[in-house]
Write an enzyme that holds these catalytic residues in place. Structure first.
Site, PDB file in Angstrom:
ATOM      1  N   HIS A   1      -8.145   3.022   4.779  1.00  0.00           N
ATOM      2  CA  HIS A   1      -8.466   1.660   5.210  1.00  0.00           C
ATOM      3  C   HIS A   1      -7.836   1.447   6.577  1.00  0.00           C
ATOM      4  CE1 HIS A   1      -4.347   0.834   4.059  1.00  0.00           C
ATOM      5  NE2 HIS A   1      -4.595   1.177   2.806  1.00  0.00           N
ATOM      6  N   ALA A   2      -7.951   0.217   7.097  1.00  0.00           N
ATOM      7  CA  ALA A   2      -7.489  -0.033   8.469  1.00  0.00           C
ATOM      8  C   ALA A   2      -5.985   0.185   8.645  1.00  0.00           C
ATOM      9  CB  ALA A   2      -7.878  -1.449   8.897  1.00  0.00           C
ATOM     10  N   GLY A   3      -5.204   0.081   7.542  1.00  0.00           N
ATOM     11  CA  GLY A   3      -3.776   0.391   7.641  1.00  0.00           C
ATOM     12  C   GLY A   3      -3.568   1.851   8.015  1.00  0.00           C
ATOM     13  N   HIS A   4      -4.289   2.742   7.351  1.00  0.00           N
ATOM     14  CA  HIS A   4      -4.194   4.173   7.682  1.00  0.00           C
ATOM     15  C   HIS A   4      -4.633   4.422   9.124  1.00  0.00           C
ATOM     16  CE1 HIS A   4      -4.902   4.462   3.162  1.00  0.00           C
ATOM     17  NE2 HIS A   4      -3.828   5.204   3.290  1.00  0.00           N
TER      18      HIS A   4
ATOM     19  N   GLN B   1       4.243  11.657  -7.942  1.00  0.00           N
ATOM     20  CA  GLN B   1       4.788  10.336  -7.640  1.00  0.00           C
ATOM     21  C   GLN B   1       4.200   9.248  -8.539  1.00  0.00           C
ATOM     22  OE1 GLN B   1       3.323  10.617  -3.459  1.00  0.00           O
ATOM     23  NE2 GLN B   1       2.919   8.433  -3.679  1.00  0.00           N
TER      24      GLN B   1
ATOM     25  N   LYS C   1       4.483  -1.017   5.307  1.00  0.00           N
ATOM     26  CA  LYS C   1       4.021  -1.560   4.031  1.00  0.00           C
ATOM     27  C   LYS C   1       4.826  -0.983   2.859  1.00  0.00           C
ATOM     28  CE  LYS C   1       0.759  -2.345   0.705  1.00  0.00           C
ATOM     29  NZ  LYS C   1       0.907  -1.156  -0.088  1.00  0.00           N
TER      30      LYS C   1
ATOM     31  N   SER D   1      -4.351  -2.181   1.117  1.00  0.00           N
ATOM     32  CA  SER D   1      -3.866  -1.139   0.207  1.00  0.00           C
ATOM     33  C   SER D   1      -5.069  -0.514  -0.478  1.00  0.00           C
ATOM     34  CB  SER D   1      -2.952  -1.775  -0.849  1.00  0.00           C
ATOM     35  OG  SER D   1      -2.787  -0.884  -1.944  1.00  0.00           O
ATOM     36  N   SER D   2      -4.981   0.784  -0.723  1.00  0.00           N
ATOM     37  CA  SER D   2      -6.076   1.440  -1.449  1.00  0.00           C
ATOM     38  C   SER D   2      -6.241   0.786  -2.815  1.00  0.00           C
ATOM     39  CB  SER D   2      -5.784   2.931  -1.620  1.00  0.00           C
ATOM     40  OG  SER D   2      -5.499   3.501  -0.361  1.00  0.00           O
ATOM     41  N   ARG D   3      -5.140   0.255  -3.363  1.00  0.00           N
ATOM     42  CA  ARG D   3      -5.207  -0.361  -4.701  1.00  0.00           C
ATOM     43  C   ARG D   3      -5.877  -1.736  -4.676  1.00  0.00           C
ATOM     44  NH1 ARG D   3      -0.101   2.608  -5.418  1.00  0.00           N
ATOM     45  NH2 ARG D   3      -0.412   4.057  -7.156  1.00  0.00           N
TER      46      ARG D   3
HETATM   47  P1  AMP Z   1      -1.119   6.035   1.017  1.00  0.00           P
HETATM   48  O1  AMP Z   1      -2.413   6.710   1.305  1.00  0.00           O
HETATM   49  O2  AMP Z   1      -1.253   4.755   0.267  1.00  0.00           O
HETATM   50  O3  AMP Z   1      -0.073   6.969   0.463  1.00  0.00           O
HETATM   51  O4  AMP Z   1      -0.553   5.594   2.424  1.00  0.00           O
HETATM   52  C1  AMP Z   1      -0.413   6.505   3.483  1.00  0.00           C
HETATM   53  C2  AMP Z   1       0.378   5.851   4.573  1.00  0.00           C
HETATM   54  O5  AMP Z   1      -0.295   4.670   5.004  1.00  0.00           O
HETATM   55  C3  AMP Z   1       1.781   5.407   4.113  1.00  0.00           C
HETATM   56  O6  AMP Z   1       2.703   5.716   5.140  1.00  0.00           O
HETATM   57  C4  AMP Z   1       1.613   3.933   3.938  1.00  0.00           C
HETATM   58  O7  AMP Z   1       2.822   3.214   4.127  1.00  0.00           O
HETATM   59  C5  AMP Z   1       0.615   3.593   5.026  1.00  0.00           C
HETATM   60  N1  AMP Z   1      -0.045   2.325   4.768  1.00  0.00           N
HETATM   61  C6  AMP Z   1      -0.641   1.941   3.605  1.00  0.00           C
HETATM   62  N2  AMP Z   1      -1.108   0.672   3.708  1.00  0.00           N
HETATM   63  C7  AMP Z   1      -0.800   0.250   4.961  1.00  0.00           C
HETATM   64  C8  AMP Z   1      -1.013  -0.970   5.674  1.00  0.00           C
HETATM   65  N3  AMP Z   1      -1.636  -2.012   5.127  1.00  0.00           N
HETATM   66  N4  AMP Z   1      -0.570  -1.043   6.952  1.00  0.00           N
HETATM   67  C9  AMP Z   1       0.066   0.015   7.525  1.00  0.00           C
HETATM   68  N5  AMP Z   1       0.291   1.189   6.902  1.00  0.00           N
HETATM   69  C10 AMP Z   1      -0.132   1.310   5.635  1.00  0.00           C
END
Ligand code: AMP
Length: 278
Positions: free
Chosen positions: A31-34, A58, A146, A182-184
């Site tokens: 998503h846009a966070g990634h 995890q 996050k 969040s992916s969730r």
């Molecule tokens: P994940 O795929 O959920 O394990 O996240 C991969 C990385 O993306 C981790 O470093 C997270 O902290 C980061 N991340 C997830 N959601 C966000 C968000 N909304 N904004 C910025 N980074 C994020």
């Protein structure tokens, strides 16, 4: 962009990479966070790596490992569009050789907050991230604020294990109503998604009170509890006001303190946090 599934192949390509090298570890469902992390990685490197691996260690028993959203084709297209040079996409057997017994335990900082709610979570995170850091040897590893405790745990392990790379953290990317991406969030119905915005609003309310002079950490926690309780579909698991490095709870909230929370909204378990800044 090249997609690599084996550790040996990663080691081989890494030998001839232009440096500096950056790495963004992800579990996909991008998503846009990634995307903000990918941009940071690109701007800090000559060769960029991302990893795409839903790490089983995890997730606790009864958590959402099987249901976790997966869309590798779409994710690979996104990595390509963001000009990532190499995507490491190993199988579980590649990352965890059968019969393996070695793990990385981050100690006490991994047993509070998320670690208390999810026993073993940070051992799983620390183990998989250590493997990625040793394999890819990035100059810069990029993570999201996050997951604030994750950043603290990883900074600590990089220091403790003498790995030497820089750990960059990227501000949380949010929907316009404040809900942290969040992916969730994919688990939320439309109404729950709307209610999820209360989490950030509650954190902002606590920070505003701090800006107005409140230093009693328990009073700040109470504001968050009260705000979240106003939404019937949201149920707070914990709220913490903690030292940003040791993650120990504080009684007086100084500048820099971390307010973090976890809550259930419908079937999703969401986390968020905010820093107290002057
Ligand atoms: P994940 O795929 O959920 O394990 O996240 C991969 C990385 O993306 C981790 O470093 C997270 O902290 C980061 N991340 C997830 N959601 C966000 C968000 N909304 N904004 C910025 N980074 C994020």
């Amino acid at each position: 962009m090249r997609v690599i599934e084996s550790a040996d192949e990663i080691r081989a390509v890494r030998r001839s990479c232009a440096e500096p090298v950056a790495l963004v570890p992800t579990m996909g469902a991008l998503h846009a966070g990634h995307l903000a992390l990918l941009e940071t990685a690109r701007s800090h490197s000559r060769t960029s790596f991302a990893s795409l691996f839903v790490n089983p260690t995890q997730f606790g028993p009864g958590e959402d490992f099987d249901a976790y959203p997966r869309d590798p084709d779409r994710d690979l297209a996104t990595f390509e569009a963001y000009d990532i040079d190499y995507v490491f996409m190993p199988s579980v057997e590649e990352m965890y050789p059968p019969g393996g017994t070695t793990t990385v335990d981050p100690g006490a900082i991994g047993t509070v907050l998320e670690g208390r709610a999810r026993p073993g979570h940070f051992k799983g995170v620390a183990t998989v991230v250590t493997k990625l850091l040793i394999l890819i040897r990035p100059d810069v590893a990029v993570f999201g604020e996050k997951d604030a405790q994750q950043v603290v745990v990883i900074r600590r392990l990089v220091k403790d294990l003498l790995l030497g790379m820089e750990v960059l953290d990227v501000p949380t990317v949010r929907d316009p109503d404040g809900l942290a991406l969040s992916s969730r969030n994919a688990y939320l119905t439309r109404d729950q998604r709307r209610d999820g915005a209360i989490l950030y609003r509650a954190l902002l309310a606590a920070r505003r009170r701090w800006e107005a002079g409140e230093r009693d950490a328990e009073a700040l926690r109470e504001i968050v509890r009260r705000e979240v309780a106003a939404r019937p579909s949201a149920s707070l698991e914990y709220v913490s006001v903690a030292d940003p490095e040791t993650l120990e709870e504080v009684s007086q909230a100084q500048a820099g303190a971390l307010i973090s929370l976890a809550a259930r909204v419908g079937s999703a378990r969401l986390i968020d946090n905010i820093r107290l800044s002057p």
